[in-house]
Design a protein around this motif. Structure first.
Motif, PDB file in Angstrom:
ATOM      1  N   VAL A 172       0.649  -1.120  -0.076  1.00 24.00           N
ATOM      2  CA  VAL A 172       0.092  -0.099   0.079  1.00 24.00           C
ATOM      3  C   VAL A 172       1.024   1.393   0.054  1.00 24.00           C
ATOM      4  O   VAL A 172       0.622   2.296  -0.836  1.00 24.00           O
ATOM      5  CB  VAL A 172      -1.125  -0.196   1.361  1.00 24.00           C
ATOM      6  CG1 VAL A 172      -1.522   1.286   1.438  1.00 24.00           C
ATOM      7  CG2 VAL A 172      -1.942  -1.139   0.995  1.00 24.00           C
ATOM      8  N   GLY A 173       1.846   1.267   0.792  1.00 24.47           N
ATOM      9  CA  GLY A 173       2.933   2.354   0.776  1.00 24.47           C
ATOM     10  C   GLY A 173       3.605   2.784  -0.333  1.00 24.47           C
ATOM     11  O   GLY A 173       3.478   3.714  -0.763  1.00 24.47           O
ATOM     12  N   LEU A 190       1.329   6.826  -6.732  1.00 22.48           N
ATOM     13  CA  LEU A 190       0.049   7.544  -7.228  1.00 22.48           C
ATOM     14  C   LEU A 190      -0.087   9.002  -6.619  1.00 22.48           C
ATOM     15  O   LEU A 190      -0.710   9.861  -6.987  1.00 22.48           O
ATOM     16  CB  LEU A 190      -1.115   6.945  -6.508  1.00 22.48           C
ATOM     17  CG  LEU A 190      -1.505   5.444  -7.052  1.00 22.48           C
ATOM     18  CD1 LEU A 190      -2.759   4.821  -6.404  1.00 22.48           C
ATOM     19  CD2 LEU A 190      -1.716   5.547  -8.585  1.00 22.48           C
ATOM     20  N   GLY A 191       1.040   9.263  -5.665  1.00 22.09           N
ATOM     21  CA  GLY A 191       1.065  10.828  -5.244  1.00 22.09           C
ATOM     22  C   GLY A 191      -0.066  10.773  -4.104  1.00 22.09           C
ATOM     23  O   GLY A 191      -0.336  11.927  -3.772  1.00 22.09           O
ATOM     24  N   TYR A 192      -0.603   9.756  -3.393  1.00 21.02           N
ATOM     25  CA  TYR A 192      -1.442   9.707  -2.385  1.00 21.02           C
ATOM     26  C   TYR A 192      -0.817   9.365  -0.969  1.00 21.02           C
ATOM     27  O   TYR A 192       0.287   8.956  -1.074  1.00 21.02           O
ATOM     28  CB  TYR A 192      -2.624   8.811  -2.411  1.00 21.02           C
ATOM     29  CG  TYR A 192      -3.477   9.009  -3.787  1.00 21.02           C
ATOM     30  CD1 TYR A 192      -3.659  10.395  -4.411  1.00 21.02           C
ATOM     31  CD2 TYR A 192      -4.108   8.121  -4.304  1.00 21.02           C
ATOM     32  CE1 TYR A 192      -4.473  10.479  -5.481  1.00 21.02           C
ATOM     33  CE2 TYR A 192      -4.816   8.184  -5.650  1.00 21.02           C
ATOM     34  CZ  TYR A 192      -5.076   9.665  -6.011  1.00 21.02           C
ATOM     35  OH  TYR A 192      -5.657   9.764  -7.231  1.00 21.02           O
ATOM     36  N   THR A 193      -1.642   9.370   0.071  1.00 19.91           N
ATOM     37  CA  THR A 193      -1.017   8.904   1.331  1.00 19.91           C
ATOM     38  C   THR A 193      -1.330   7.625   1.445  1.00 19.91           C
ATOM     39  O   THR A 193      -2.418   7.024   0.857  1.00 19.91           O
ATOM     40  CB  THR A 193      -1.639   9.617   2.424  1.00 19.91           C
ATOM     41  OG1 THR A 193      -2.972   9.484   2.576  1.00 19.91           O
ATOM     42  CG2 THR A 193      -1.195  11.288   2.535  1.00 19.91           C
ATOM     43  N   PRO A 194      -0.693   6.665   2.154  1.00 19.05           N
ATOM     44  CA  PRO A 194      -1.062   5.142   2.441  1.00 19.05           C
ATOM     45  C   PRO A 194      -2.468   5.123   3.032  1.00 19.05           C
ATOM     46  O   PRO A 194      -3.233   4.329   2.532  1.00 19.05           O
ATOM     47  CB  PRO A 194      -0.015   4.752   3.472  1.00 19.05           C
ATOM     48  CG  PRO A 194       1.110   5.508   2.925  1.00 19.05           C
ATOM     49  CD  PRO A 194       0.654   6.954   3.014  1.00 19.05           C
ATOM     50  N   ALA A 222      -4.989   7.084   2.285  1.00 17.21           N
ATOM     51  CA  ALA A 222      -6.119   7.260   1.244  1.00 17.21           C
ATOM     52  C   ALA A 222      -5.894   6.233   0.142  1.00 17.21           C
ATOM     53  O   ALA A 222      -7.266   5.841  -0.179  1.00 17.21           O
ATOM     54  CB  ALA A 222      -5.461   8.562   0.572  1.00 17.21           C
ATOM     55  N   VAL A 223      -5.003   5.503   0.033  1.00 13.17           N
ATOM     56  CA  VAL A 223      -5.215   4.178  -0.721  1.00 13.17           C
ATOM     57  C   VAL A 223      -5.953   3.228  -0.114  1.00 13.17           C
ATOM     58  O   VAL A 223      -6.770   2.575  -0.547  1.00 13.17           O
ATOM     59  CB  VAL A 223      -3.787   3.939  -1.242  1.00 13.17           C
ATOM     60  CG1 VAL A 223      -3.686   2.397  -1.815  1.00 13.17           C
ATOM     61  CG2 VAL A 223      -3.023   4.768  -2.189  1.00 13.17           C
ATOM     62  N   SER A 224      -5.631   2.875   1.335  1.00 11.28           N
ATOM     63  CA  SER A 224      -6.249   2.061   2.020  1.00 11.28           C
ATOM     64  C   SER A 224      -7.963   2.466   1.964  1.00 11.28           C
ATOM     65  O   SER A 224      -8.549   1.406   1.840  1.00 11.28           O
ATOM     66  CB  SER A 224      -5.925   2.185   3.393  1.00 11.28           C
ATOM     67  OG  SER A 224      -4.483   1.501   3.496  1.00 11.28           O
ATOM     68  N   GLN A 225      -8.259   3.694   2.039  1.00 10.02           N
ATOM     69  CA  GLN A 225      -9.804   4.199   2.053  1.00 10.02           C
ATOM     70  C   GLN A 225     -10.295   3.637   0.706  1.00 10.02           C
ATOM     71  O   GLN A 225     -11.478   3.315   0.864  1.00 10.02           O
ATOM     72  CB  GLN A 225      -9.729   5.491   2.443  1.00 10.02           C
ATOM     73  CG  GLN A 225      -9.540   5.949   3.955  1.00 10.02           C
ATOM     74  CD  GLN A 225      -9.428   7.243   4.143  1.00 10.02           C
ATOM     75  OE1 GLN A 225     -10.028   8.178   3.455  1.00 10.02           O
ATOM     76  NE2 GLN A 225      -8.911   7.994   5.248  1.00 10.02           N
ATOM     77  N   GLN A 226      -9.445   3.901  -0.292  1.00  8.40           N
ATOM     78  CA  GLN A 226     -10.219   3.640  -1.545  1.00  8.40           C
ATOM     79  C   GLN A 226     -10.435   2.154  -1.936  1.00  8.40           C
ATOM     80  O   GLN A 226     -11.277   1.897  -2.391  1.00  8.40           O
ATOM     81  CB  GLN A 226      -9.264   4.126  -2.713  1.00  8.40           C
ATOM     82  CG  GLN A 226      -8.853   5.713  -2.840  1.00  8.40           C
ATOM     83  CD  GLN A 226      -9.983   6.381  -3.641  1.00  8.40           C
ATOM     84  OE1 GLN A 226     -10.975   5.809  -3.861  1.00  8.40           O
ATOM     85  NE2 GLN A 226      -9.569   7.365  -4.143  1.00  8.40           N
ATOM     86  N   ILE A 227      -9.353   1.482  -1.296  1.00  2.00           N
ATOM     87  CA  ILE A 227      -9.776  -0.121  -1.300  1.00  2.00           C
ATOM     88  C   ILE A 227     -10.700  -0.554  -0.421  1.00  2.00           C
ATOM     89  O   ILE A 227     -11.578  -1.376  -0.847  1.00  2.00           O
ATOM     90  CB  ILE A 227      -8.268  -0.821  -1.182  1.00  2.00           C
ATOM     91  CG1 ILE A 227      -7.452  -0.639  -2.274  1.00  2.00           C
ATOM     92  CG2 ILE A 227      -8.510  -2.272  -1.023  1.00  2.00           C
ATOM     93  CD1 ILE A 227      -6.031  -0.902  -2.172  1.00  2.00           C
ATOM     94  N   SER A 228     -10.983   0.133   0.798  1.00  2.00           N
ATOM     95  CA  SER A 228     -11.916  -0.479   1.551  1.00  2.00           C
ATOM     96  C   SER A 228     -13.176   0.048   0.933  1.00  2.00           C
ATOM     97  O   SER A 228     -14.243  -0.933   1.117  1.00  2.00           O
ATOM     98  CB  SER A 228     -11.839   0.328   2.957  1.00  2.00           C
ATOM     99  OG  SER A 228     -10.801   0.191   3.372  1.00  2.00           O
ATOM    100  N   LYS A 229     -13.485   1.259   0.253  1.00  2.00           N
ATOM    101  CA  LYS A 229     -14.675   1.437  -0.207  1.00  2.00           C
ATOM    102  C   LYS A 229     -15.003   0.489  -1.576  1.00  2.00           C
ATOM    103  O   LYS A 229     -16.321   0.297  -1.806  1.00  2.00           O
ATOM    104  CB  LYS A 229     -14.604   2.970  -0.830  1.00  2.00           C
ATOM    105  CG  LYS A 229     -14.324   3.919   0.241  1.00  2.00           C
ATOM    106  CD  LYS A 229     -14.420   5.369  -0.258  1.00  2.00           C
ATOM    107  CE  LYS A 229     -14.465   6.505   0.786  1.00  2.00           C
ATOM    108  NZ  LYS A 229     -14.110   7.764   0.178  1.00  2.00           N
ATOM    109  N   LEU A 230     -13.901   0.158  -2.333  1.00  5.05           N
ATOM    110  CA  LEU A 230     -14.181  -0.677  -3.294  1.00  5.05           C
ATOM    111  C   LEU A 230     -14.506  -2.245  -2.750  1.00  5.05           C
ATOM    112  O   LEU A 230     -15.522  -2.983  -3.532  1.00  5.05           O
ATOM    113  CB  LEU A 230     -12.856  -0.869  -4.207  1.00  5.05           C
ATOM    114  CG  LEU A 230     -12.676  -1.897  -5.328  1.00  5.05           C
ATOM    115  CD1 LEU A 230     -13.998  -1.228  -6.324  1.00  5.05           C
ATOM    116  CD2 LEU A 230     -11.607  -1.997  -5.854  1.00  5.05           C
ATOM    117  N   GLU A 231     -14.113  -2.544  -1.589  1.00  2.96           N
ATOM    118  CA  GLU A 231     -14.593  -3.738  -1.059  1.00  2.96           C
ATOM    119  C   GLU A 231     -16.156  -3.815  -0.578  1.00  2.96           C
ATOM    120  O   GLU A 231     -16.678  -4.737  -0.931  1.00  2.96           O
ATOM    121  CB  GLU A 231     -13.677  -4.215   0.160  1.00  2.96           C
ATOM    122  CG  GLU A 231     -12.268  -4.659   0.064  1.00  2.96           C
ATOM    123  CD  GLU A 231     -11.506  -4.752   1.459  1.00  2.96           C
ATOM    124  OE1 GLU A 231     -10.591  -5.903   1.227  1.00  2.96           O
ATOM    125  OE2 GLU A 231     -11.712  -4.183   2.222  1.00  2.96           O
TER     126      GLU A 231
END
Length: 330
Positions: A19-20, A26-30, A32-41
């Motif tokens: 994730v890091g 992507l230029g995001y924070t880890p 933010a990426v975790s949140q995107q994947i949680s929403k996708l789940e």
């Protein structure tokens, strides 16, 4: 409907492994990426990431979804390329991957030029190993890569990836000032038996070149110290702990106590720009490659020529611009 940005985040994790690392690309924070994947789940009602030791791994369902995400990203790239080509001006985000010394010695001036000439272009740099960067281009994780190879270890380019030569980077033997070779005008490779070496770790292109070259000269290199960065290797030479082979790109002024001696023949590494075939029509790709060559030829001391033309607007690539497959290390 699945959100493209969330799919992009999942794809980035599948490519970069963590994730890091995906967040950095992507230029995001880890977070933010975790949140995107949680929403996708939640959207897919599917577990996509599982804990694995201190990191995570993608489930089988996630791997399948990541492959679909890559297909969608190709379609989006095609649409963005069509729009940019119609406008005729470089625009949008352009992600560039480059190896360490290129990121230090070449890309700052290139990025500065692109920012001044094309304010609608959002060019972003990430530093990666040259062999990793080719895979990142192929998988659509970055738009453009600056990579290098050596004469005895060519850089392979997979199907669907185009490449064009930027220039040739010369390399010198660095020795302590009091070393017996310090006053020589040139040193042949056959004279390097018995030297103590400092080198990058195994698996790095420079390390592999050193091992192959010295074995071809008839002896096994005595590598005493290993370090990732060329400035660290130079500091080890300055301390009298060995000799090193260091390219000129990004090297900077040598410290007191270190002397550069040319080898005969001179080792050369070749720099390339690589991009996906589907993006060849992007004005941003063509302009970035043109700027790389312009900056290389105009400001890099001792640089070789940039080779033949590359993407749209610069003429076709020739066979000399392409690399054959790499050979295994003996």
């Amino acid at each position: 409907m699945l959100d493209l940005q969330r799919l992009r985040a999942l794809h980035a994790v599948s490519v970069h492994g963590t994730v890091g690392a995906a967040a950095a690309a992507l230029g995001y924070t880890p977070s933010a990426v975790s949140q995107q994947i949680s929403k996708l789940e939640r959207e897919t009602r599917t577990v996509l990431l599982e804990r694995h030791g201190r990191g995570v791994r993608l489930t089988d369902e996630a791997l399948e979804l990541a492959r679909t995400a890559q297909d969608l990203m190709v379609i989006v790239e095609r649409a963005e390329t069509d729009l940019e080509e119609r406008r005729g001006l470089p625009a949008g985000r352009l992600t560039i991957a480059a190896f360490a010394s290129a990121a230090r010695g070449l890309l700052p001036s290139v990025l500065a030029d692109l920012a001044v000439r094309h304010p609608a272009l959002d060019a972003r740099l990430t530093e990666v190993d040259p062999h990793l960067s080719v895979d990142l281009v192929a998988k659509g994780a970055v738009d453009l890569a600056v990579a290098h190879d050596w004469d005895i270890a060519p850089l392979p380019a997979p199907a669907g990836v185009e490449q064009a030569a930027i220039g040739d980077d010369l390399c010198d033997l660095l020795v302590p000032a009091g070393h017996p070779l310090a006053g020589r005008h040139a040193v042949r490779r056959e004279e390097l038996g018995g030297e103590r070496w400092v080198s990058q770790p195994p698996g790095r292109v420079c390390h592999d070149w050193l091992v192959r070259t010295l074995r071809a000269a008839g002896f096994e290199p005595d590598i005493r110290h290993q370090a990732e960065e060329n400035p660290t290797l130079t500091a080890l030479v300055a301390a009298g702990l060995g000799v090193a082979l260091i390219p000129r790109l990004g090297r900077g002024p040598l410290p007191d106590g270190v002397v550069a001696v040319p080898l005969d023949p001179m080792p050369v590494r070749h720099l390339y720009a690589l991009w996906r075939t589907g993006a060849s029509r992007r004005p941003a790709i063509a302009e970035a490659v043109r700027t790389l060559r312009e900056r290389w030829g105009g400001s890099h001391p001792g640089a070789g020529s940039g080779g033949s033309a590359g993407p749209a607007g610069q003429g076709p690539l020739t066979h000399a611009d392409r690399c054959p497959e790499a050979l295994p290390l003996p």
